[in-house]
Design a protein around this motif. Sequence first.
Motif, PDB file in Angstrom:
ATOM      1  N   LEU A  29       1.021  -2.506   0.394  1.00 47.88           N
ATOM      2  CA  LEU A  29       1.158  -0.819   0.404  1.00 47.88           C
ATOM      3  C   LEU A  29       3.141  -1.401  -0.561  1.00 47.88           C
ATOM      4  O   LEU A  29       2.811  -0.427  -1.602  1.00 47.88           O
ATOM      5  N   THR A  44       2.871  -3.733  -4.454  1.00 51.70           N
ATOM      6  CA  THR A  44       1.484  -3.693  -4.734  1.00 51.70           C
ATOM      7  C   THR A  44       1.307  -2.719  -4.730  1.00 51.70           C
ATOM      8  O   THR A  44       1.545  -1.725  -6.575  1.00 51.70           O
ATOM      9  N   ILE A  45       1.563  -0.841  -4.050  1.00 52.99           N
ATOM     10  CA  ILE A  45       1.359  -0.202  -4.389  1.00 52.99           C
ATOM     11  C   ILE A  45       2.751   0.746  -5.163  1.00 52.99           C
ATOM     12  O   ILE A  45       2.564   1.052  -6.254  1.00 52.99           O
ATOM     13  N   THR A  90       3.074  -0.344  -7.835  1.00 49.33           N
ATOM     14  CA  THR A  90       2.195   0.557  -9.016  1.00 49.33           C
ATOM     15  C   THR A  90       3.342   1.953  -8.857  1.00 49.33           C
ATOM     16  O   THR A  90       3.122   2.441 -10.334  1.00 49.33           O
ATOM     17  N   VAL A 127      -1.516  -2.352 -11.119  1.00 47.26           N
ATOM     18  CA  VAL A 127      -1.780  -2.649 -10.595  1.00 47.26           C
ATOM     19  C   VAL A 127      -1.809  -4.349 -10.663  1.00 47.26           C
ATOM     20  O   VAL A 127      -1.101  -4.661  -8.542  1.00 47.26           O
ATOM     21  N   ILE A 147      -8.274  -0.689  -5.229  1.00 46.88           N
ATOM     22  CA  ILE A 147      -7.120   0.218  -5.156  1.00 46.88           C
ATOM     23  C   ILE A 147      -7.066   0.876  -6.284  1.00 46.88           C
ATOM     24  O   ILE A 147      -7.318   1.795  -7.124  1.00 46.88           O
TER      25      ILE A 147
END
Lengths: 328, 293
Positions: free
Chosen positions: A75, A78-79, A82, A244, A287
């Motif tokens: 979370l 990475t998310i 990004t 990502v 993702i």
Amino acid sequence: MSSVAPTGGSPVDGTGERPGPIHARPVPHPWRWVALALIAVLVAMLISSFVTNPKWDFGFALQVMNFRPVLNGLLLGTIVGTIGAMILGVGLGIVLAIMRLSSNPVLAGVAAVYTWFFRSIPRYVLLFMIGTGIGYLYPHVDIGVPFGQQLASALGWSNDLTFWQVDINAFSTTLLAGILGLGFSEAAYMAEIARAGILSVDRGQTEAAQALGMPPSRTMMRVVLPQAMRVIVPPTGNETLAMVKDTSLLTAIPIGTELFYQTTIIGQRTLRIMPTLVAAIAWYLIICSILMVGQYYLERYFGRGFGAPGQTKRDSTVKRLLGVGGSH
Amino acid sequence: MARRHAPTQHHTDVPLVRAVNVTKSFHDNQVLKGIDIDVHAGEVVSLLGPSGSGKTTFLRCINMLESIDGGRIFVDGELMGYEDRGGTLHHLPDKAKAAQRRDIGMVFQRFNLFPHMTAIDNLMEAPVQVKGLSKRDARERATELLDKVGLADKADAYPAQLSGGQQQRVAIARALAMEPKLMLFDEPTSALDPELVGEVLNVMRDLAQAGMTMIVVTHEMSFAREVCDRVVFMDGGVVVEQGDPAQVMVNPQHERTRQFLRRLTSEQHGDQGADIGADQGVDHSADTGVTNS
């Protein structure tokens, strides 16, 4: 000529019925079926190897995917990483592209130098520099009058004209620092993509807007950029997918709350390396798949008025395999 | 066919457009060599001349899509593109230039509609963004204008869904949405299929009849003859002759004008001849097919 005509008359010589609707046999595509069969066999072998080879250990991989630190890393690093880096990269990239194309030589020069610098530095090295190097060189940054401290010590003032101090050592290992690093790097690439997009818009569009009395800024925002987006979005989708995966470089900062680092740690602790790799790969696949769906809709939005995908219909895969429908 | 209202007032008031000794070069190539043209309010003037004569360039100079190297262009008494401060010219900043362009509508050969906006959004864009009109008022005006050019039912169509003639009518309506004092037309029918030319010329004819001041670069001789108050013949970057359409086009005084008109009419005749020949060819073969059986 009439001797060659089939019995019952032919439209060629004007006798018989007028030709009706066409129900033609499709062109046969036997090789499509051969290829399909071949691929089916290969996939079956692959699946069989998954099932029969216990080293894959998909059960544990699934468990790893749901471990709390892994989810947390996914979370945040990475998310969020990004999204943050791409927002900064796209925004700054478009600004840089506009600067690069402006008639102001100072702005154009700054943009050119920026792009040269950040495109030349590997991301891993850049993040290492931000995490370790900057904090060592400048432990804290003082915000105040330029050269105020030098002036103050030379003249013996008590006030050194510093208003605000930022602790770089504390900041340089945060996620925000990582996002800034990735975003600044991304902006250099996005600047080139945006520049290509802006240049792709017909000059007549700018002239039409100018002739209507729109000032240059409005012309750019309302007329040129929306049309440039059609060209900018597909490579930006590419850049987002690359980002990502590049968030795994945040370990250089070092930042631990990131998907690949977390799965690696678990692999090292449990000595079950393969399933943790599978867990990371599975998350990256998920993702990126979601992002690709998003890209489809973005392209459709910015392609309005241009005959974008989704507006022209193509035969379904099955139809094309069977060879019915269109001329495929 | 002489036109509508009060041509007598032309020479008493200040011209709406005054070009004085306008020169312009692209690199070493001088395309305008001292153009003097006055256009009065309500006048419809067409610029004729062979390609490369500088007529399109001159038109684009009027609203500063091209800069000029010498001379002056005034629109409505205002010097275009520069500010005269005690005899010294200063470049106007972009925003001031944009403000000067607001009262001048322009129609392009290639339409240049905004492809990412529907027809009505094309018409609303500048009034809302530039004049600060409310969306409601802008929509109301845009609807009226689309109705006027006969495209009320195409308000929500994107330009790509319209024919060339329809796109050009939308483009004219888009220029009119800014309520310009002057309309510039740069070969507005040259990119159209022959059967679509008429609908655009009709809209322009209505506009002329309503009293709009228009400068039209065109190759449509019948339009120039029937609708324009004056034709200006240009060649090689200078005005060769100008005057009443009937006089200039029927009885030109200069050899260059005569040559141009002769070439134009022979070309048009040539085209028609070819078309008729082709049609006959098709008919003929079809006939023989039937008779053979």
